[in-house]
Scaffold this active site. Structure first.
Site, mmCIF file in Angstrom:
data_model
loop_
_atom_site.group_PDB
_atom_site.id
_atom_site.type_symbol
_atom_site.label_atom_id
_atom_site.label_comp_id
_atom_site.label_asym_id
_atom_site.label_seq_id
_atom_site.Cartn_x
_atom_site.Cartn_y
_atom_site.Cartn_z
ATOM 1 N N LYS A 41 0.858 -1.063 0.010
ATOM 2 C CA LYS A 41 0.183 -0.057 -0.057
ATOM 3 C C LYS A 41 0.944 1.496 -0.041
ATOM 4 O O LYS A 41 0.761 2.218 -0.831
ATOM 5 C CB LYS A 41 -0.720 0.079 1.032
ATOM 6 C CG LYS A 41 -1.733 1.436 1.450
ATOM 7 C CD LYS A 41 -2.519 1.344 2.682
ATOM 8 C CE LYS A 41 -1.844 1.737 3.971
ATOM 9 N NZ LYS A 41 -1.656 3.168 4.130
ATOM 10 N N ASN A 42 1.794 1.227 0.875
ATOM 11 C CA ASN A 42 2.456 2.533 1.037
ATOM 12 C C ASN A 42 3.437 2.656 -0.019
ATOM 13 O O ASN A 42 3.594 4.018 -0.544
ATOM 14 C CB ASN A 42 3.598 2.399 2.337
ATOM 15 C CG ASN A 42 2.294 2.670 3.570
ATOM 16 O OD1 ASN A 42 1.105 2.778 3.594
ATOM 17 N ND2 ASN A 42 2.906 2.265 4.877
ATOM 18 N N CYS B 139 -5.499 8.719 8.794
ATOM 19 C CA CYS B 139 -5.647 8.009 10.199
ATOM 20 C C CYS B 139 -5.509 8.901 11.250
ATOM 21 O O CYS B 139 -4.308 9.432 11.286
ATOM 22 C CB CYS B 139 -5.160 6.814 10.043
ATOM 23 S SG CYS B 139 -5.765 5.114 9.412
ATOM 24 N N ARG C 40 0.310 14.728 12.995
ATOM 25 C CA ARG C 40 0.981 14.308 11.874
ATOM 26 C C ARG C 40 1.421 15.601 10.884
ATOM 27 O O ARG C 40 0.519 15.863 9.904
ATOM 28 C CB ARG C 40 0.124 13.486 11.069
ATOM 29 C CG ARG C 40 -0.236 12.268 11.774
ATOM 30 C CD ARG C 40 -1.102 11.321 11.029
ATOM 31 N NE ARG C 40 -0.109 10.460 10.003
ATOM 32 C CZ ARG C 40 -0.732 9.324 9.215
ATOM 33 N NH1 ARG C 40 -1.964 9.167 9.169
ATOM 34 N NH2 ARG C 40 0.231 8.655 8.479
ATOM 35 N N ASP D 163 3.581 0.586 12.442
ATOM 36 C CA ASP D 163 2.324 -0.293 11.756
ATOM 37 C C ASP D 163 1.822 -1.585 12.183
ATOM 38 O O ASP D 163 0.639 -2.029 12.132
ATOM 39 C CB ASP D 163 2.290 -0.064 10.141
ATOM 40 C CG ASP D 163 2.140 1.266 9.502
ATOM 41 O OD1 ASP D 163 2.063 2.235 10.280
ATOM 42 O OD2 ASP D 163 1.931 1.221 8.301
ATOM 43 N N ARG E 44 -9.195 0.460 3.664
ATOM 44 C CA ARG E 44 -8.461 1.239 2.997
ATOM 45 C C ARG E 44 -7.087 0.659 2.877
ATOM 46 O O ARG E 44 -6.211 1.053 1.937
ATOM 47 C CB ARG E 44 -8.108 2.634 4.080
ATOM 48 C CG ARG E 44 -9.333 3.513 4.396
ATOM 49 C CD ARG E 44 -8.779 4.656 5.404
ATOM 50 N NE ARG E 44 -7.411 5.150 4.807
ATOM 51 C CZ ARG E 44 -6.815 6.204 5.514
ATOM 52 N NH1 ARG E 44 -7.263 6.516 6.722
ATOM 53 N NH2 ARG E 44 -5.650 6.445 4.849
HETATM 54 C C1 UD1 Z 1 4.121 6.427 6.779
HETATM 55 C C2 UD1 Z 1 3.114 5.336 6.529
HETATM 56 C C3 UD1 Z 1 2.509 4.974 7.544
HETATM 57 C C4 UD1 Z 1 3.793 4.634 8.759
HETATM 58 C C5 UD1 Z 1 4.580 5.694 8.728
HETATM 59 C C6 UD1 Z 1 5.683 5.500 9.669
HETATM 60 C C7 UD1 Z 1 2.645 5.782 4.125
HETATM 61 C C8 UD1 Z 1 1.452 6.181 3.304
HETATM 62 N N1 UD1 Z 1 2.256 5.781 5.377
HETATM 63 O O1 UD1 Z 1 3.561 7.636 7.023
HETATM 64 O O2 UD1 Z 1 1.970 3.773 7.349
HETATM 65 O O3 UD1 Z 1 3.024 4.619 9.943
HETATM 66 O O4 UD1 Z 1 5.303 6.084 7.573
HETATM 67 O O5 UD1 Z 1 6.433 4.352 9.319
HETATM 68 O O6 UD1 Z 1 3.588 5.664 3.531
HETATM 69 N N2 UD1 Z 1 6.667 13.997 11.101
HETATM 70 C C9 UD1 Z 1 6.996 15.273 11.359
HETATM 71 N N3 UD1 Z 1 6.977 16.398 10.372
HETATM 72 C C10 UD1 Z 1 6.608 16.013 8.883
HETATM 73 C C11 UD1 Z 1 6.510 14.661 8.621
HETATM 74 C C12 UD1 Z 1 6.755 13.656 9.892
HETATM 75 O O7 UD1 Z 1 7.240 15.904 12.558
HETATM 76 O O8 UD1 Z 1 6.726 16.655 8.000
HETATM 77 C C13 UD1 Z 1 6.815 13.006 12.092
HETATM 78 C C14 UD1 Z 1 5.384 12.526 12.321
HETATM 79 O O9 UD1 Z 1 4.730 13.140 13.108
HETATM 80 C C15 UD1 Z 1 5.853 11.030 12.799
HETATM 81 C C16 UD1 Z 1 7.049 10.810 12.253
HETATM 82 O O10 UD1 Z 1 7.622 11.953 11.642
HETATM 83 O O11 UD1 Z 1 6.050 11.086 14.274
HETATM 84 C C17 UD1 Z 1 7.153 9.847 11.114
HETATM 85 O O12 UD1 Z 1 6.148 10.068 10.379
HETATM 86 P P1 UD1 Z 1 6.368 9.569 8.795
HETATM 87 O O13 UD1 Z 1 7.497 8.647 8.637
HETATM 88 O O14 UD1 Z 1 6.473 10.817 7.846
HETATM 89 O O15 UD1 Z 1 5.100 8.949 8.328
HETATM 90 P P2 UD1 Z 1 4.061 9.043 7.075
HETATM 91 O O16 UD1 Z 1 4.968 9.077 5.839
HETATM 92 O O17 UD1 Z 1 3.102 10.029 7.118
#
Ligand code: UD1
Length: 427
Positions: A22-23, A117, A122, A305, A397
């Site tokens: 998915k990701n 979610c 986030r 996850d 989803r």
């Molecule tokens: C992706 C995955 C999700 C998984 C997550 C962590 C997808 C679609 N989703 O989400 O399933 O749980 O990686 O492995 O690929 N953060 C910030 N600022 C930012 C971006 C992130 O502070 O601009 C923080 C977030 O709050 C979180 C951490 O970084 O604590 C990790 O988030 P991130 O790896 O970005 O998750 P996603 O890419 O949204």
């Protein structure tokens, strides 16, 4: 909306084939916006989030068609629209990552700030910082992020946390910038490598994907590409937990060992027998699992996850386990539902202490997010009696044909219309 009705106690046995990641797919579909010409993706999972991303590409005026057997064709030669609607971004956070590719192609993009979610804060600050560093002027106003540039220029970006989404987003955008971009403290998740392989097939020049330093040398243009999406490690992990919790014997085909290794090692710690041969993962367990501690971290740490389904397993383990969630602070929203099933869990902040009980019992429960839903399904499969799980739109989803796959393994499960909800709607 449907709910799942599960009767626990059946031992899961048999073979399933993993769906595409998915990701990985979501990042790749956003990346496809960078190319002129047709992209053909294979092994795309038939799940709600992919449909949302397809709707997003179409909303941008890009051709995007779904064919049987997991084939999706995308032709982004023309991007007619540069504004991504709130309606779509609020449904899924990953759709925010069209911002950079549209900006790189058109010099302007406006995208609503994301939803997705509800698992904790986030923010999008890393994404914005990266795009600004590449030379774009960014304005955030009325819930939209608006980015504009003459040209994007190679730069150095340091991420405060190795965010998967920000690494993928900045890396994709930098492919069409002038010169070299270096992302420091980049995420090393397998889905970053998957996106890199796809972008490379489009003509991008990227080095270091899968390490903490990624170098992207910008090129003038990218073309469409053919790409087969690798297996979904989270789906494989969820079914592996289901196998252990039911003392079953399940083979999951098309799993890459390296992608799922941190999870596999923990599964062995609880007493499961896990074997790999020819990209097939076999998971067996014939005794009560043993307690262990898990601590979620960016890859190659234990994946956040899988924290939720794994905790369902620990709820019936022998002994006390400590689960520490380091990535998303609200990823314990399944805990109260497990307690209603008879689990003994004390959660405070980012830590949950789980005293394993011999048996959980079936209840009516609500899935609050995608992986919380996976935790409840796993718990219900191992529980005594019937469970009814609502909120399964979250599961739809991210899991392809979950009910059919569970049935094929011998689970007693069906999706039925949620009469309760219908009454509420029509009264
Ligand atoms: C992706 C995955 C999700 C998984 C997550 C962590 C997808 C679609 N989703 O989400 O399933 O749980 O990686 O492995 O690929 N953060 C910030 N600022 C930012 C971006 C992130 O502070 O601009 C923080 C977030 O709050 C979180 C951490 O970084 O604590 C990790 O988030 P991130 O790896 O970005 O998750 P996603 O890419 O949204």
């Amino acid at each position: 909306m449907d709910k799942l009705v599960l009767t626990g106690g059946a031992r899961l046995e048999g073979t399933i084939v993993s769906s595409g990641s998915k990701n990985g797919t979501l990042a790749i579909m956003a990346g496809a916006l960078l190319g002129k010409g047709e992209t053909v993706l294979h092994n795309v999972p038939a799940i709600g989030d992919v449909r949302t991303m397809m709707d997003m590409l179409r909303a941008l005026g890009v051709k995007c068609e779904e064919y049987p057997k997991g084939i999706v064709r995308i032709d982004a030669t023309e991007i007619d629209v540069t504004e991504a609607p709130y309606e779509l971004v609020k449904r899924m956070r990953a759709s925010f990552c069209v911002l950079g590719p549209v900006l790189a192609r058109k010099g302007y993009a406006k995208v609503a700030m994301p939803g997705g979610c509800d698992i904790g804060a986030r923010p999008i600050d890393f994404h914005v910082k990266g795009i600004q560093a590449l030379g774009a002027y960014v304005n955030i106003d009325h819930g939209f992020v608006e980015a504009e540039c003459e040209r994007l220029c190679g730069t150095e970006v340091y991420l405060n946390f190795p965010s998967a989404g920000a690494t993928q987003h900045i890396m994709s955008t930098a492919c069409l910038a002038d010169g070299m971009t270096v992302i420091h403290n980049a995420a090393t998740e397998p889905e970053v490598t998957q996106l890199t392989d796809f972008l490379t097939a489009m003509g991008a020049r990227i080095e270091g994907a899968g390490t903490n330093t990624v170098r992207i040398e910008g090129v003038k243009e990218l073309r469409g590409a053919n790409y087969e999406v690798p297996a979904d490690r989270m789906e494989a992990g969820t079914f592996a937990v289901a196998a252990v919790i039911t003392r079953g014997d399940v083979r999951i085909e098309e799993v890459q060992y390296d992608d799922i290794e941190p999870f596999t090692l923990k599964l062995r710690e609880v007493g499961a027998i896990v074997d790999f041969a020819d990209n097939c993962m076999r998971v067996r367990c014939n005794a009560r699992p043993m307690a262990t501690d898990i601590m979620t971290m960016p890859h190659p740490g234990f994946p956040t996850d899988l924290q939720q389904p794994f905790a369902a397993l620990l709820a019936t383990a022998q002994g006390t386990s400590v689960v520490t969630e380091n990535v998303y602070e609200r990823r314990f929203r399944y805990v109260n539902e497990l307690i209603r099933m008879g689990a003994d869990i004390k959660q405070d902040g980012r830590t949950a202490v789980i005293n394993g009980v011999v048996k959980l019992t079936g209840v009516q429960a609500v899935a609050s997010d995608l992986r919380a839903g996976a935790a409840l399904v796993c718990a219900a499969l191992g529980a005594e009696g019937k469970s009814e799980i609502s909120g399964i739109e979250h599961l739809q989803r991210g899991y392809e044909n979950m009910v059919e796959k569970l049935k094929a393994l011998g689970a007693q499960v069906s999706a039925v219309p949620d009469e309760q909800e219908k009454e509420t709607v029509f009264v």
